[in-house]
Scaffold this active site. Structure first.
Site, PDB file in Angstrom:
ATOM      1  N   GLU A  63      -4.523   2.449  -7.623  1.00  0.00           N
ATOM      2  CA  GLU A  63      -3.567   1.556  -6.980  1.00  0.00           C
ATOM      3  C   GLU A  63      -3.477   0.263  -7.790  1.00  0.00           C
ATOM      4  OE1 GLU A  63      -4.535  -0.290  -3.094  1.00  0.00           O
ATOM      5  OE2 GLU A  63      -2.587   0.494  -2.476  1.00  0.00           O
ATOM      6  N   CYS A  85       0.833  -1.205   0.000  1.00  0.00           N
ATOM      7  CA  CYS A  85       0.000   0.000   0.000  1.00  0.00           C
ATOM      8  C   CYS A  85       0.866   1.251   0.000  1.00  0.00           C
ATOM      9  CB  CYS A  85      -0.936  -0.014   1.208  1.00  0.00           C
ATOM     10  SG  CYS A  85      -0.124  -0.468   2.726  1.00  0.00           S
TER      11      CYS A  85
HETATM   12  P1  NAI Z   1      -9.866  -6.746   0.169  1.00  0.00           P
HETATM   13  O1  NAI Z   1      -9.918  -5.426   0.820  1.00  0.00           O
HETATM   14  O2  NAI Z   1     -11.108  -7.209  -0.496  1.00  0.00           O
HETATM   15  O3  NAI Z   1      -9.434  -7.847   1.239  1.00  0.00           O
HETATM   16  C1  NAI Z   1      -8.809  -7.553   2.477  1.00  0.00           C
HETATM   17  C2  NAI Z   1      -9.443  -8.377   3.575  1.00  0.00           C
HETATM   18  O4  NAI Z   1     -10.821  -8.004   3.704  1.00  0.00           O
HETATM   19  C3  NAI Z   1      -9.458  -9.886   3.308  1.00  0.00           C
HETATM   20  O5  NAI Z   1      -9.246 -10.568   4.527  1.00  0.00           O
HETATM   21  C4  NAI Z   1     -10.868 -10.124   2.813  1.00  0.00           C
HETATM   22  O6  NAI Z   1     -11.323 -11.442   3.008  1.00  0.00           O
HETATM   23  C5  NAI Z   1     -11.640  -9.167   3.684  1.00  0.00           C
HETATM   24  N1  NAI Z   1     -12.974  -8.805   3.163  1.00  0.00           N
HETATM   25  C6  NAI Z   1     -13.382  -8.758   1.877  1.00  0.00           C
HETATM   26  N2  NAI Z   1     -14.685  -8.385   1.819  1.00  0.00           N
HETATM   27  C7  NAI Z   1     -15.099  -8.197   3.090  1.00  0.00           C
HETATM   28  C8  NAI Z   1     -16.338  -7.797   3.690  1.00  0.00           C
HETATM   29  N3  NAI Z   1     -17.426  -7.541   2.966  1.00  0.00           N
HETATM   30  N4  NAI Z   1     -16.400  -7.689   5.042  1.00  0.00           N
HETATM   31  C9  NAI Z   1     -15.329  -7.941   5.805  1.00  0.00           C
HETATM   32  N5  NAI Z   1     -14.139  -8.334   5.291  1.00  0.00           N
HETATM   33  C10 NAI Z   1     -14.020  -8.460   3.958  1.00  0.00           C
HETATM   34  O7  NAI Z   1      -8.642  -6.716  -0.846  1.00  0.00           O
HETATM   35  P2  NAI Z   1      -8.231  -7.810  -1.965  1.00  0.00           P
HETATM   36  O8  NAI Z   1      -9.470  -8.259  -2.662  1.00  0.00           O
HETATM   37  O9  NAI Z   1      -7.367  -8.822  -1.350  1.00  0.00           O
HETATM   38  O10 NAI Z   1      -7.335  -6.929  -2.942  1.00  0.00           O
HETATM   39  C11 NAI Z   1      -7.899  -5.998  -3.841  1.00  0.00           C
HETATM   40  C12 NAI Z   1      -7.060  -4.735  -3.895  1.00  0.00           C
HETATM   41  O11 NAI Z   1      -7.065  -4.113  -2.619  1.00  0.00           O
HETATM   42  C13 NAI Z   1      -5.590  -4.924  -4.201  1.00  0.00           C
HETATM   43  O12 NAI Z   1      -5.332  -4.997  -5.566  1.00  0.00           O
HETATM   44  C14 NAI Z   1      -4.983  -3.694  -3.592  1.00  0.00           C
HETATM   45  O13 NAI Z   1      -5.103  -2.609  -4.472  1.00  0.00           O
HETATM   46  C15 NAI Z   1      -5.843  -3.433  -2.388  1.00  0.00           C
HETATM   47  N6  NAI Z   1      -5.213  -3.953  -1.145  1.00  0.00           N
HETATM   48  C16 NAI Z   1      -4.611  -3.062  -0.289  1.00  0.00           C
HETATM   49  C17 NAI Z   1      -3.954  -3.527   0.832  1.00  0.00           C
HETATM   50  C18 NAI Z   1      -3.257  -2.618   1.790  1.00  0.00           C
HETATM   51  O14 NAI Z   1      -2.255  -2.985   2.353  1.00  0.00           O
HETATM   52  N7  NAI Z   1      -3.765  -1.438   2.060  1.00  0.00           N
HETATM   53  C19 NAI Z   1      -3.871  -4.958   1.132  1.00  0.00           C
HETATM   54  C20 NAI Z   1      -4.571  -5.806   0.199  1.00  0.00           C
HETATM   55  C21 NAI Z   1      -5.196  -5.282  -0.898  1.00  0.00           C
END
Ligand code: NAI
Ligand code: MG
Length: 496
Positions: free
Chosen positions: A398, A296
């Site tokens: 991003e 991030c």
């Molecule tokens: P995501 O935000 O969907 O997933 C992160 C966590 O949230 C996972 O544990 C997932 O199971 C959980 N999650 C998903 N939907 C949820 C809901 N409705 N309620 C509660 N928890 C939920 O991110 P994802 O799909 O892994 O990646 C997509 C994009 O997000 C990446 O391409 C990147 O741009 C960004 N990202 C940013 C991060 C950071 O460090 N700030 C980390 C991971 C992804």
């Protein structure tokens, strides 16, 4: 489950297969359902993970509620000692955890996964020492009244973590939450449930049963019921902006506090008078090329002043070219694989998009591995885009992959303006030998974390977190522990 470190990550993955930690026991999902955990470097399944759902959330939260009652009664310093004892045990498992993390995430062991496993222990050591800092205040309100504040635990904290740096990001949430007297229920990312489960299992040897529960499952089926559970009094989340909003909305329904660590599009401004070699090295670290750019904080918008631009691009290409892509578990490897097919497609779509941009040049660096065992691996060559501006999607969205844009500028004011022209505000760096420029930029750059002539990663004791769409609230410090994992109670004793 063996207590000794296991050096073969595949054997350890099999041993952990099908289990999560609820109330001190390694258990399957109530439904018996599972999903596959894949090694992204080969495409092969390495384990199954329980498909946690509302019934499992219920069991974990109930266990956490029970455990928290006793835990809140343990002296704060003693809670810290137990967390520090976890740090010691985790320190003995650095190699094991690093290998398991490399297997499930595709992040190279030498450059990333082992480093992350050792920082994990460091974060527990840091917070373990802060038990006696959970202090309140006395308030000179009235001579007849003793007025003071107490820092009390919230109760049960729900933590939702992503796959990119799962060990570190989990530690930044649960270490302060536990020291502050809370119990935690963590929902692991579906792409990386194994190393965090091993951490939970190791900590469970020291902590009372039910104090730290680790669930595996998908967002809507497992994360959402955790956020929505009436007994969860605080949610801390790291992940995408979109899911962050969903979590925030659900928390608003319950009127509970949230911490959100979301995305970024961090600028790096390189002035003509910067030290070229240092700036280039800083760009390689800042862009997290050895983490396939999956950060991030990634310095994905690199603004370079006219006089240095061409030399900077040449040197950056050469440096990224020299990085070796290959088997994450091989000590020679610098760059591993992208975590999942979804992320792989997403990154590739941005590279396609950039190739179609008029005026843009894509500089492809490093080389795909030639090992036939890795033929189905999710490897992407790092790409440096030049000839683009800050308005294109490559510079606004991003990407979360090994893709950066180098944007030429001539005027400092315009560079500051462009750097701030972003929905995000997580981190920023400025590279110059001129003190006035450096200090001016530190004041004007809109970001939670600004550095001059370096690009350090997150460290315990340094406040971390963004502004704008990058999130809400800070992590990694004593203040963050007090602010986000306790509430303040005012007490007045009338002595008249
Ligand atoms: P995501 O935000 O969907 O997933 C992160 C966590 O949230 C996972 O544990 C997932 O199971 C959980 N999650 C998903 N939907 C949820 C809901 N409705 N309620 C509660 N928890 C939920 O991110 P994802 O799909 O892994 O990646 C997509 C994009 O997000 C990446 O391409 C990147 O741009 C960004 N990202 C940013 C991060 C950071 O460090 N700030 C980390 C991971 C992804
Ligand atoms: Mg998602």
């Amino acid at each position: 489950m063996t207590q000794d470190p296991v050096t073969d990550p595949r054997a350890l993955a099999r041993a952990l297969s099908g289990r999560m930690l609820i109330d001190g026991a390694l258990v399957a999902a109530r439904s018996g359902r599972t999903f596959e955990v894949i090694d992204p470097a080969t495409g092969e399944p390495v384990a199954e993970a329980p498909f946690g759902e509302a019934a499992d959330v219920e069991a974990a939260v109930a266990a956490a509620v029970r455990a928290q009652k006793d835990w809140a009664g343990v002296a704060a310093r003693q809670r810290g000692r137990l967390v520090a004892e976890c740090a010691r045990l985790l320190g003995e498992h650095v190699e094991e955890l690093g290998r398991l993390l490399a297997l499930e995430t595709g992040k190279a062991l030498r450059t990333e996964s082992r480093v992350e496993a050792s920082v994990l222990a460091d974060v527990f050591t840091f917070f373990g020492g802060l038990g006696s800092e959970l202090k309140g205040e006395t308030v000179p309100f009235s001579p007849d009244m003793l007025t003071l504040t107490l820092r009390e635990p919230i109760g049960v904290v729900g933590a939702i973590i992503p796959w990119n740096v799962p060990l570190l990001l989990m530690a930044l949430k649960i270490a302060p939450a536990l020291v502050a007297g809370n119990a935690v229920v963590v929902k692991a990312a579906e792409e990386a449930p194994l190393a965090v489960l091993r951490v939970a299992e190791i900590m469970n040897r020291v902590l009372p049963a039910g104090l730290f529960n680790l669930l595996t499952g998908l967002g809507p089926e497992c994360g959402a019921p955790l956020v929505g559970h009436p007994k969860v009094g605080k949610v801390t989340f790291t992940g995408s902006v979109e899911t962050g909003r969903t979590v925030y909305r659900a928390a608003a329904e319950k009127l509970i506090p949230v911490t959100l660590e979301l995305g970024g599009k961090s600028p790096m401004i390189v002035m003509d008078d910067a030290d070229l070699e240092r700036a280039v090295a800083g760009a390689v670290v800042g862009m997290r090329f050895t983490r396939q750019g999956q950060s991030c904080t990634a310095s994905s918008r690199i603004f370079v002043q006219d006089g240095l631009h061409d030399a900077f691009v040449e040197r950056l290409k050469a440096k990224v070219d020299a990085l070796v892509m290959g088997d994450p578990l091989d000590e020679r490897t610098d760059i591993g694989a992208i975590v999942s097919p979804q992320q792989f497609e997403r990154v590739r779509s941005y590279i396609e998009l950039g190739r179609d941009l008029p005026g843009a040049t894509a500089h492809l660096c490093s080389a795909l591995p030639d090992d036939p065992a890795l033929a189905k691996g999710l490897f992407v060559r790092p790409v440096i885009f030049t000839g683009v501006n800050n308005a294109c999607r490559l510079a606004r969205e991003e990407i979360f992959g090994p893709v950066c844009t180098v944007i030429r500028f001539s005027d400092y004011e315009a560079a500051i303006e462009a750097a701030n022209d972003s929905d995000y505000g997580l981190a920023a760096t400025i590279w110059t030998k001129d003190l006035r420029t450096a200090l001016d930029a530190t004041r004007r750059l809109e970001a939670g974390f600004v550095q001059v002539n370096q690009n350090l990663v997150v460290q315990p004791a340094l406040s971390y977190g963004g502004i704008k769409q990058s999130g809400l609230g800070k992590e990694a410090t004593l203040e963050a522990m007090l602010e986000h994992f306790t509430h303040k109670k005012t007490v007045i004793v009338n002595m008249a």
